[in-house]
Design a protein around this motif. Structure first.
Motif, PDB file in Angstrom:
ATOM      1  N   VAL A   1       0.844  -1.197   0.000  1.00 46.78           N
ATOM      2  CA  VAL A   1       0.000   0.000   0.000  1.00 46.78           C
ATOM      3  C   VAL A   1       0.878   1.244   0.000  1.00 46.78           C
ATOM      4  CG1 VAL A   1      -1.801   1.272   1.242  1.00 46.78           C
ATOM      5  CG2 VAL A   1      -1.828  -1.227   1.237  1.00 46.78           C
ATOM      6  N   GLY A   2       0.616   2.129  -0.942  1.00 50.93           N
ATOM      7  CA  GLY A   2       1.341   3.392  -0.994  1.00 50.93           C
ATOM      8  C   GLY A   2       1.034   4.224   0.233  1.00 50.93           C
ATOM      9  N   TYR A   3       2.079   4.695   0.893  1.00 45.52           N
ATOM     10  CA  TYR A   3       1.933   5.450   2.134  1.00 45.52           C
ATOM     11  C   TYR A   3       2.355   6.892   1.890  1.00 45.52           C
ATOM     12  CZ  TYR A   3       1.696   5.883   7.216  1.00 45.52           C
ATOM     13  OH  TYR A   3       1.344   6.234   8.496  1.00 45.52           O
ATOM     14  N   PRO A   4       1.400   7.826   2.002  1.00 42.01           N
ATOM     15  CA  PRO A   4       1.678   9.222   1.658  1.00 42.01           C
ATOM     16  C   PRO A   4       2.446   9.967   2.754  1.00 42.01           C
ATOM     17  CG  PRO A   4      -0.593   8.996   2.386  1.00 42.01           C
ATOM     18  CD  PRO A   4       0.013   7.612   2.401  1.00 42.01           C
ATOM     19  N   LEU A   5       3.646  10.366   2.439  1.00 38.84           N
ATOM     20  CA  LEU A   5       4.460  11.167   3.349  1.00 38.84           C
ATOM     21  C   LEU A   5       4.817  12.484   2.664  1.00 38.84           C
ATOM     22  CD1 LEU A   5       6.837   8.338   4.630  1.00 38.84           C
ATOM     23  CD2 LEU A   5       4.906   9.366   5.854  1.00 38.84           C
TER      24      LEU A   5
ATOM     25  N   GLU B   1       1.969  -4.391   3.572  1.00 39.66           N
ATOM     26  CA  GLU B   1       3.155  -3.578   3.813  1.00 39.66           C
ATOM     27  C   GLU B   1       2.927  -2.172   3.276  1.00 39.66           C
ATOM     28  OE1 GLU B   1       7.916  -3.788   2.810  1.00 39.66           O
ATOM     29  OE2 GLU B   1       6.699  -5.595   2.637  1.00 39.66           O
ATOM     30  N   LYS B   2       3.202  -1.184   4.113  1.00 39.90           N
ATOM     31  CA  LYS B   2       3.107   0.214   3.681  1.00 39.90           C
ATOM     32  C   LYS B   2       4.467   0.638   3.130  1.00 39.90           C
ATOM     33  CE  LYS B   2       1.483   1.432   7.801  1.00 39.90           C
ATOM     34  NZ  LYS B   2       0.948   2.222   8.923  1.00 39.90           N
ATOM     35  N   VAL B   3       4.453   1.296   1.957  1.00 43.15           N
ATOM     36  CA  VAL B   3       5.696   1.777   1.361  1.00 43.15           C
ATOM     37  C   VAL B   3       5.510   3.238   0.946  1.00 43.15           C
ATOM     38  CG1 VAL B   3       6.424  -0.489   0.557  1.00 43.15           C
ATOM     39  CG2 VAL B   3       5.113   0.947  -0.958  1.00 43.15           C
ATOM     40  N   ASP B   4       6.574   3.990   1.065  1.00 43.18           N
ATOM     41  CA  ASP B   4       6.533   5.410   0.720  1.00 43.18           C
ATOM     42  C   ASP B   4       6.112   5.591  -0.730  1.00 43.18           C
ATOM     43  OD1 ASP B   4       6.881   8.147   0.531  1.00 43.18           O
ATOM     44  OD2 ASP B   4       9.064   8.086   0.748  1.00 43.18           O
ATOM     45  N   GLU B   5       5.073   6.379  -0.937  1.00 38.86           N
ATOM     46  CA  GLU B   5       4.592   6.629  -2.296  1.00 38.86           C
ATOM     47  C   GLU B   5       4.934   8.044  -2.763  1.00 38.86           C
ATOM     48  OE1 GLU B   5       0.314   6.527  -2.611  1.00 38.86           O
ATOM     49  OE2 GLU B   5       0.153   8.484  -1.688  1.00 38.86           O
ATOM     50  N   HIS B   6       5.839   8.682  -2.067  1.00 38.72           N
ATOM     51  CA  HIS B   6       6.187  10.064  -2.361  1.00 38.72           C
ATOM     52  C   HIS B   6       6.474  10.250  -3.849  1.00 38.72           C
ATOM     53  CE1 HIS B   6       7.493  14.075  -1.446  1.00 38.72           C
ATOM     54  NE2 HIS B   6       8.640  13.866  -2.070  1.00 38.72           N
ATOM     55  N   ARG B   7       5.768  11.158  -4.465  1.00 32.47           N
ATOM     56  CA  ARG B   7       5.922  11.532  -5.872  1.00 32.47           C
ATOM     57  C   ARG B   7       5.494  10.459  -6.875  1.00 32.47           C
ATOM     58  NH1 ARG B   7       8.807  16.416  -6.228  1.00 32.47           N
ATOM     59  NH2 ARG B   7       9.961  16.921  -4.350  1.00 32.47           N
TER      60      ARG B   7
ATOM     61  N   ALA C   1      -0.128   3.217  -9.025  1.00 29.57           N
ATOM     62  CA  ALA C   1      -0.009   1.901  -8.378  1.00 29.57           C
ATOM     63  C   ALA C   1       1.114   1.101  -9.035  1.00 29.57           C
ATOM     64  CB  ALA C   1      -1.336   1.148  -8.458  1.00 29.57           C
ATOM     65  N   CYS C   2       1.242   1.205 -10.364  1.00 32.82           N
ATOM     66  CA  CYS C   2       2.338   0.524 -11.068  1.00 32.82           C
ATOM     67  C   CYS C   2       3.687   1.083 -10.636  1.00 32.82           C
ATOM     68  CB  CYS C   2       2.174   0.667 -12.585  1.00 32.82           C
ATOM     69  SG  CYS C   2       0.899  -0.390 -13.295  1.00 32.82           S
ATOM     70  N   VAL C   3       3.785   2.392 -10.480  1.00 26.65           N
ATOM     71  CA  VAL C   3       5.042   3.022 -10.048  1.00 26.65           C
ATOM     72  C   VAL C   3       5.405   2.532  -8.644  1.00 26.65           C
ATOM     73  CG1 VAL C   3       6.087   5.224  -9.354  1.00 26.65           C
ATOM     74  CG2 VAL C   3       4.849   5.054 -11.528  1.00 26.65           C
ATOM     75  N   ILE C   4       4.437   2.529  -7.752  1.00 31.32           N
ATOM     76  CA  ILE C   4       4.673   2.070  -6.380  1.00 31.32           C
ATOM     77  C   ILE C   4       5.188   0.638  -6.387  1.00 31.32           C
ATOM     78  CG2 ILE C   4       3.517   1.440  -4.212  1.00 31.32           C
ATOM     79  CD1 ILE C   4       1.611   3.878  -4.806  1.00 31.32           C
ATOM     80  N   LEU C   5       4.510  -0.223  -7.152  1.00 26.54           N
ATOM     81  CA  LEU C   5       4.894  -1.630  -7.185  1.00 26.54           C
ATOM     82  C   LEU C   5       6.242  -1.837  -7.857  1.00 26.54           C
ATOM     83  CD1 LEU C   5       4.317  -4.544  -6.539  1.00 26.54           C
ATOM     84  CD2 LEU C   5       2.906  -4.678  -8.604  1.00 26.54           C
ATOM     85  N   GLN C   6       6.482  -1.161  -8.974  1.00 26.49           N
ATOM     86  CA  GLN C   6       7.761  -1.345  -9.661  1.00 26.49           C
ATOM     87  C   GLN C   6       8.922  -0.883  -8.787  1.00 26.49           C
ATOM     88  OE1 GLN C   6       7.934  -3.004 -12.791  1.00 26.49           O
ATOM     89  NE2 GLN C   6       9.987  -3.231 -11.932  1.00 26.49           N
ATOM     90  N   ASN C   7       8.744   0.243  -8.075  1.00 24.59           N
ATOM     91  CA  ASN C   7       9.781   0.708  -7.161  1.00 24.59           C
ATOM     92  C   ASN C   7      10.024  -0.332  -6.056  1.00 24.59           C
ATOM     93  OD1 ASN C   7      10.155   3.083  -8.579  1.00 24.59           O
ATOM     94  ND2 ASN C   7       8.844   4.293  -7.249  1.00 24.59           N
ATOM     95  N   TYR C   8       8.955  -0.916  -5.553  1.00 22.62           N
ATOM     96  CA  TYR C   8       9.066  -1.950  -4.516  1.00 22.62           C
ATOM     97  C   TYR C   8       9.807  -3.169  -5.062  1.00 22.62           C
ATOM     98  CZ  TYR C   8       7.756  -5.264  -0.882  1.00 22.62           C
ATOM     99  OH  TYR C   8       7.804  -6.198   0.123  1.00 22.62           O
TER     100      TYR C   8
END
Length: 148
Positions: free
Chosen positions: A66-70, A100-106, A136-143
């Motif tokens: 899950v993208g986590y907004p910071l 799992e929460k992951v930073d979704e910044h930008r 969502a694709c960007v978040i996952l690909q970065n992960y």
């Protein structure tokens, strides 16, 4: 990420990424080998739960990301609490799936940039949900990239 199928062969379970928004929820899933993010679509909350159930049944899910907004400084903001509540609902609804929460910044900004570079017209890029799914694709690909 491997699992046994009914026939005894090995199949790979997917990672599913969620870009939670107040209006729409973008979803992406990994390919079977966990190398690439693939768009799934944009959903409301009920649609999200249905697509998670479908992917889990058809492909198996290793974890939800899950993208986590910071903020720019890595601090909590207005949406952080909203996403915290959403993650708790997700964990209650799917107790067997790790979340799992992951930073979704930008991620949305990067998604807009990717869509612009894809040659899609401005109208196509701004279609409802297109940026959410791309984010969502960007978040996952970065992960996925950071996990290798």
């Amino acid at each position: 990420m491997e699992r046994q199928t009914r026939t005894g062969s090995t199949a790979y379970r997917r990672l599913v990424a969620i870009d939670f928004g107040s209006k729409r929820i973008g979803v992406a899933k990994s390919d079977p080998l966990g190398m690439f993010a693939q768009p799934v679509g944009t959903f409301d909350l009920d649609g999200l739960y249905a697509v998670i159930e479908r992917i889990s049944r058809d492909d198996g899910i290793d974890r939800l990301v899950v993208g986590y907004p910071l903020s720019d400084l890595g601090e909590a903001n207005r949406m952080t609490g909203v996403v915290d509540r959403f993650v708790e609902e997700l964990r209650a609804r799917f107790p067997s799936l790790p979340v799992e929460k992951v930073d979704e910044h930008r991620s949305s900004r990067e998604a807009r940039h990717i869509l612009a570079g894809s040659g899609a017209s401005r109208k196509q890029r701004n279609a409802k949900g297109r940026v959410d799914t791309a984010a969502a694709c960007v978040i996952l690909q970065n992960y996925l990239d950071s996990s290798r």
